[in-house]
Write a protein that holds these residues in place. Structure first.
Motif, PDB file in Angstrom:
ATOM      1  N   ALA A   8      37.717  35.234  22.915  1.00 23.71           N
ATOM      2  CA  ALA A   8      38.024  35.500  21.504  1.00 23.71           C
ATOM      3  C   ALA A   8      36.759  35.425  20.654  1.00 23.71           C
ATOM      4  CB  ALA A   8      39.066  34.504  21.004  1.00 23.71           C
ATOM      5  N   ILE A   9      35.878  34.475  20.968  1.00 25.86           N
ATOM      6  CA  ILE A   9      34.616  34.353  20.228  1.00 25.86           C
ATOM      7  C   ILE A   9      33.745  35.574  20.490  1.00 25.86           C
ATOM      8  CG2 ILE A   9      32.476  33.025  20.027  1.00 25.86           C
ATOM      9  CD1 ILE A   9      34.168  30.509  20.701  1.00 25.86           C
ATOM     10  N   ARG A  10      33.675  35.999  21.752  1.00 22.54           N
ATOM     11  CA  ARG A  10      32.892  37.199  22.080  1.00 22.54           C
ATOM     12  C   ARG A  10      33.439  38.417  21.332  1.00 22.54           C
ATOM     13  NH1 ARG A  10      31.713  39.274  28.157  1.00 22.54           N
ATOM     14  NH2 ARG A  10      33.982  39.416  28.261  1.00 22.54           N
ATOM     15  N   SER A  11      34.746  38.564  21.305  1.00 25.67           N
ATOM     16  CA  SER A  11      35.357  39.701  20.598  1.00 25.67           C
ATOM     17  C   SER A  11      35.060  39.640  19.104  1.00 25.67           C
ATOM     18  CB  SER A  11      36.869  39.699  20.828  1.00 25.67           C
ATOM     19  OG  SER A  11      37.168  39.903  22.194  1.00 25.67           O
ATOM     20  N   CYS A  12      35.080  38.429  18.549  1.00 22.22           N
ATOM     21  CA  CYS A  12      34.784  38.246  17.125  1.00 22.22           C
ATOM     22  C   CYS A  12      33.364  38.709  16.816  1.00 22.22           C
ATOM     23  CB  CYS A  12      34.972  36.774  16.748  1.00 22.22           C
ATOM     24  SG  CYS A  12      34.497  36.367  15.051  1.00 22.22           S
ATOM     25  N   LEU A  13      32.409  38.328  17.651  1.00 19.67           N
ATOM     26  CA  LEU A  13      31.014  38.727  17.446  1.00 19.67           C
ATOM     27  C   LEU A  13      30.846  40.236  17.597  1.00 19.67           C
ATOM     28  CD1 LEU A  13      29.298  35.848  19.444  1.00 19.67           C
ATOM     29  CD2 LEU A  13      29.248  36.137  16.966  1.00 19.67           C
ATOM     30  N   GLN A  14      31.509  40.805  18.594  1.00 24.71           N
ATOM     31  CA  GLN A  14      31.395  42.246  18.817  1.00 24.71           C
ATOM     32  C   GLN A  14      32.058  43.034  17.692  1.00 24.71           C
ATOM     33  OE1 GLN A  14      33.013  42.400  22.818  1.00 24.71           O
ATOM     34  NE2 GLN A  14      30.968  42.447  23.725  1.00 24.71           N
ATOM     35  N   LYS A  15      33.099  42.477  17.130  1.00 25.15           N
ATOM     36  CA  LYS A  15      33.748  43.113  15.979  1.00 25.15           C
ATOM     37  C   LYS A  15      32.784  43.213  14.806  1.00 25.15           C
ATOM     38  CE  LYS A  15      37.696  42.593  12.845  1.00 25.15           C
ATOM     39  NZ  LYS A  15      38.864  41.743  12.477  1.00 25.15           N
ATOM     40  N   HIS A  16      31.843  42.263  14.730  1.00 30.30           N
ATOM     41  CA  HIS A  16      30.864  42.263  13.641  1.00 30.30           C
ATOM     42  C   HIS A  16      29.558  42.941  14.033  1.00 30.30           C
ATOM     43  CE1 HIS A  16      33.644  39.251  11.994  1.00 30.30           C
ATOM     44  NE2 HIS A  16      33.139  39.580  10.834  1.00 30.30           N
ATOM     45  N   GLY A  17      29.572  43.682  15.127  1.00 31.35           N
ATOM     46  CA  GLY A  17      28.434  44.529  15.462  1.00 31.35           C
ATOM     47  C   GLY A  17      27.575  44.068  16.620  1.00 31.35           C
ATOM     48  N   ALA A  18      27.923  42.954  17.269  1.00 32.95           N
ATOM     49  CA  ALA A  18      27.124  42.491  18.405  1.00 32.95           C
ATOM     50  C   ALA A  18      27.280  43.433  19.590  1.00 32.95           C
ATOM     51  CB  ALA A  18      27.546  41.079  18.799  1.00 32.95           C
ATOM     52  N   GLY A  19      26.221  43.566  20.374  1.00 32.31           N
ATOM     53  CA  GLY A  19      26.297  44.332  21.603  1.00 32.31           C
ATOM     54  C   GLY A  19      26.729  43.412  22.731  1.00 32.31           C
ATOM     55  N   GLU A  20      25.819  43.155  23.654  1.00 39.24           N
ATOM     56  CA  GLU A  20      26.134  42.236  24.740  1.00 39.24           C
ATOM     57  C   GLU A  20      26.159  40.800  24.225  1.00 39.24           C
ATOM     58  OE1 GLU A  20      24.537  40.954  29.212  1.00 39.24           O
ATOM     59  OE2 GLU A  20      23.230  42.070  27.834  1.00 39.24           O
ATOM     60  N   VAL A  21      27.166  40.053  24.637  1.00 39.39           N
ATOM     61  CA  VAL A  21      27.267  38.627  24.311  1.00 39.39           C
ATOM     62  C   VAL A  21      27.314  37.862  25.628  1.00 39.39           C
ATOM     63  CG1 VAL A  21      28.645  36.811  23.222  1.00 39.39           C
ATOM     64  CG2 VAL A  21      28.493  39.081  22.150  1.00 39.39           C
ATOM     65  N   LEU A  22      26.367  36.973  25.830  1.00 43.70           N
ATOM     66  CA  LEU A  22      26.307  36.210  27.080  1.00 43.70           C
ATOM     67  C   LEU A  22      27.415  35.168  27.119  1.00 43.70           C
ATOM     68  CD1 LEU A  22      22.452  35.633  27.369  1.00 43.70           C
ATOM     69  CD2 LEU A  22      23.827  37.542  28.243  1.00 43.70           C
ATOM     70  N   MET A  23      27.938  34.933  28.308  1.00 42.61           N
ATOM     71  CA  MET A  23      29.030  33.987  28.492  1.00 42.61           C
ATOM     72  C   MET A  23      28.600  32.875  29.445  1.00 42.61           C
ATOM     73  SD  MET A  23      31.311  35.349  26.567  1.00 42.61           S
ATOM     74  CE  MET A  23      32.930  34.716  27.008  1.00 42.61           C
ATOM     75  N   PRO A  24      29.198  31.684  29.321  1.00 47.73           N
ATOM     76  CA  PRO A  24      28.852  30.586  30.227  1.00 47.73           C
ATOM     77  C   PRO A  24      29.207  30.933  31.673  1.00 47.73           C
ATOM     78  CG  PRO A  24      30.763  30.021  28.885  1.00 47.73           C
ATOM     79  CD  PRO A  24      30.205  31.280  28.330  1.00 47.73           C
ATOM     80  N   SER A  25      28.412  30.392  32.584  1.00 41.88           N
ATOM     81  CA  SER A  25      28.599  30.694  34.004  1.00 41.88           C
ATOM     82  C   SER A  25      28.378  29.439  34.829  1.00 41.88           C
ATOM     83  CB  SER A  25      27.612  31.786  34.433  1.00 41.88           C
ATOM     84  OG  SER A  25      27.551  31.899  35.830  1.00 41.88           O
ATOM     85  N   THR A  26      29.099  29.337  35.925  1.00 42.69           N
ATOM     86  CA  THR A  26      28.897  28.209  36.844  1.00 42.69           C
ATOM     87  C   THR A  26      27.637  28.397  37.693  1.00 42.69           C
ATOM     88  OG1 THR A  26      30.377  29.280  38.435  1.00 42.69           O
ATOM     89  CG2 THR A  26      31.345  27.615  36.979  1.00 42.69           C
ATOM     90  N   ASP A  27      26.967  29.542  37.502  1.00 39.50           N
ATOM     91  CA  ASP A  27      25.729  29.795  38.234  1.00 39.50           C
ATOM     92  C   ASP A  27      24.546  29.020  37.663  1.00 39.50           C
ATOM     93  OD1 ASP A  27      27.050  31.561  39.896  1.00 39.50           O
ATOM     94  OD2 ASP A  27      26.541  33.319  38.691  1.00 39.50           O
ATOM     95  N   ALA A  28      24.712  28.493  36.443  1.00 36.84           N
ATOM     96  CA  ALA A  28      23.621  27.746  35.805  1.00 36.84           C
ATOM     97  C   ALA A  28      24.201  26.552  35.058  1.00 36.84           C
ATOM     98  CB  ALA A  28      22.842  28.640  34.851  1.00 36.84           C
ATOM     99  N   GLU A  29      23.636  25.380  35.282  1.00 40.58           N
ATOM    100  CA  GLU A  29      24.096  24.160  34.620  1.00 40.58           C
ATOM    101  C   GLU A  29      22.915  23.425  34.001  1.00 40.58           C
ATOM    102  OE1 GLU A  29      26.431  21.511  36.972  1.00 40.58           O
ATOM    103  OE2 GLU A  29      27.576  23.119  37.942  1.00 40.58           O
ATOM    104  N   LEU A  30      23.145  22.897  32.812  1.00 34.82           N
ATOM    105  CA  LEU A  30      22.139  22.062  32.161  1.00 34.82           C
ATOM    106  C   LEU A  30      22.105  20.689  32.817  1.00 34.82           C
ATOM    107  CD1 LEU A  30      22.870  22.837  28.394  1.00 34.82           C
ATOM    108  CD2 LEU A  30      21.138  23.901  29.857  1.00 34.82           C
ATOM    109  N   ASP A  31      20.955  20.076  32.809  1.00 38.94           N
ATOM    110  CA  ASP A  31      20.823  18.699  33.282  1.00 38.94           C
ATOM    111  C   ASP A  31      21.213  17.744  32.161  1.00 38.94           C
ATOM    112  OD1 ASP A  31      19.746  19.662  35.677  1.00 38.94           O
ATOM    113  OD2 ASP A  31      17.713  19.677  34.852  1.00 38.94           O
ATOM    114  N   PHE A  32      21.443  16.494  32.509  1.00 38.05           N
ATOM    115  CA  PHE A  32      21.646  15.390  31.558  1.00 38.05           C
ATOM    116  C   PHE A  32      22.936  15.500  30.732  1.00 38.05           C
ATOM    117  CE2 PHE A  32      17.019  16.414  31.721  1.00 38.05           C
ATOM    118  CZ  PHE A  32      16.625  15.351  32.526  1.00 38.05           C
TER     119      PHE A  32
END
Length: 282
Positions: free
Chosen positions: A153-177
């Protein structure tokens, strides 16, 4: 036993001469025919001293209804609104200095990224898209309360306001700490970033990003929060006022060929903000 108790209550009411009134059940009215409805900001004149605050409240409530904002976000917004009230609901010099420093940091970064949660999307989606274009920085969705549906829903909201690609969280990368849902990030976004703009951030992720050696610019109305104190640069202001000013500062930088000012002292600016808040009660 229940009958006796009911009789006692009736007798007591009679002794006190309490008038019994019939209970009127709520009627189902046809669409558009309901005699009373909840007030909206459209019912409030712009001259009302709380008009802007009420408008922002309604934007957050609308965000919840659209599935963009978490219900918990209502509480977070209310907390910020209280601090904004103490700051006089205006942008102070310490915030302007932080905005200019943020513009310089973000433009000098090699891989800046803009992190977006539900409250920010509900309040300033269009400005986030403009900031992304001005910096050449990707937008990345990152929320505390895990929900794939709300992330979409957040991605759709941004794209509705003109955003192109919007990156999404992935289990392929995790922050430490960090152990919360916010540790999951996009490998080409926040994980790779050297500078991150994270308005309305939570303290644990801000601390984790800093521990990983990343620069963090945040917008936070509470100068005493963990986020404010951990960030590289904290803009103590309402995000709806700060974003247009940040865009203006970026345009000024471009016109002046990337001018540089003195090194920014975040703790000193937070102290100035705290003094302003405390002065309201003196």
């Amino acid at each position: 036993m229940r009958t006796d108790r009911r009789n006692c209550l009736h007798d007591h009411a009679g002794q006190r001469r309490v008038q019994r009134r019939p209970v009127h059940r709520r009627q189902n009215y046809p669409a558009g025919k309901t005699p009373h409805r909840a007030a909206s900001v459209s019912d409030v004149p712009k001259s009302h001293p709380r008009y802007e605050s009420l408008r922002l409240r309604e934007a957050i409530v609308a965000g919840v209804k659209r599935g963009v904002t978490s219900e918990h976000g209502l509480i977070a917004h209310g907390r910020g609104e209280a601090y904004d009230y103490l700051l006089g609901e205006k942008t102070h010099d310490f915030a302007l200095a932080a905005i200019d420093a943020a513009a310089q940091l973000l433009t000098s970064a090699s891989h800046p990224v803009i992190s977006v949660n539900g409250n920010v999307a509900a309040l300033v989606a269009a400005d986030l898209v403009r900031l992304s274009e001005a910096l050449g920085a990707p937008l990345e969705v990152n929320i505390f309360h895990a929900s794939k549906q709300r992330e979409q829903a957040i991605r759709s909201c941004l794209q509705k306001h003109g955003a192109g690609e919007v990156l999404m969280p992935s289990t392929d990368a995790e922050l430490d700490f960090i152990d919360s849902n916010r540790k999951y990030v996009h490998p080409e976004g926040i994980y790779k970033a050297d500078a991150i703009f994270v308005p309305l951030e939570d303290g644990d992720r801000c601390q984790a990003l800093r521990q990983m050696g990343k620069a963090v610019v945040t917008v936070d109305l509470n100068p005493m929060s963990r986020t404010s104190r951990a960030a590289s640069i904290t803009i103590v202001d309402n995000v709806v006022r700060a974003l247009p000013l940040l865009l203006e500062s970026l345009r000024g930088l471009a016109a002046d060929n990337g001018r540089h000012s003195a090194e920014f002292d975040n703790l000193a600016h937070l102290a100035a903000a705290e003094r302003e808040i405390r002065s309201q009660g003196s």
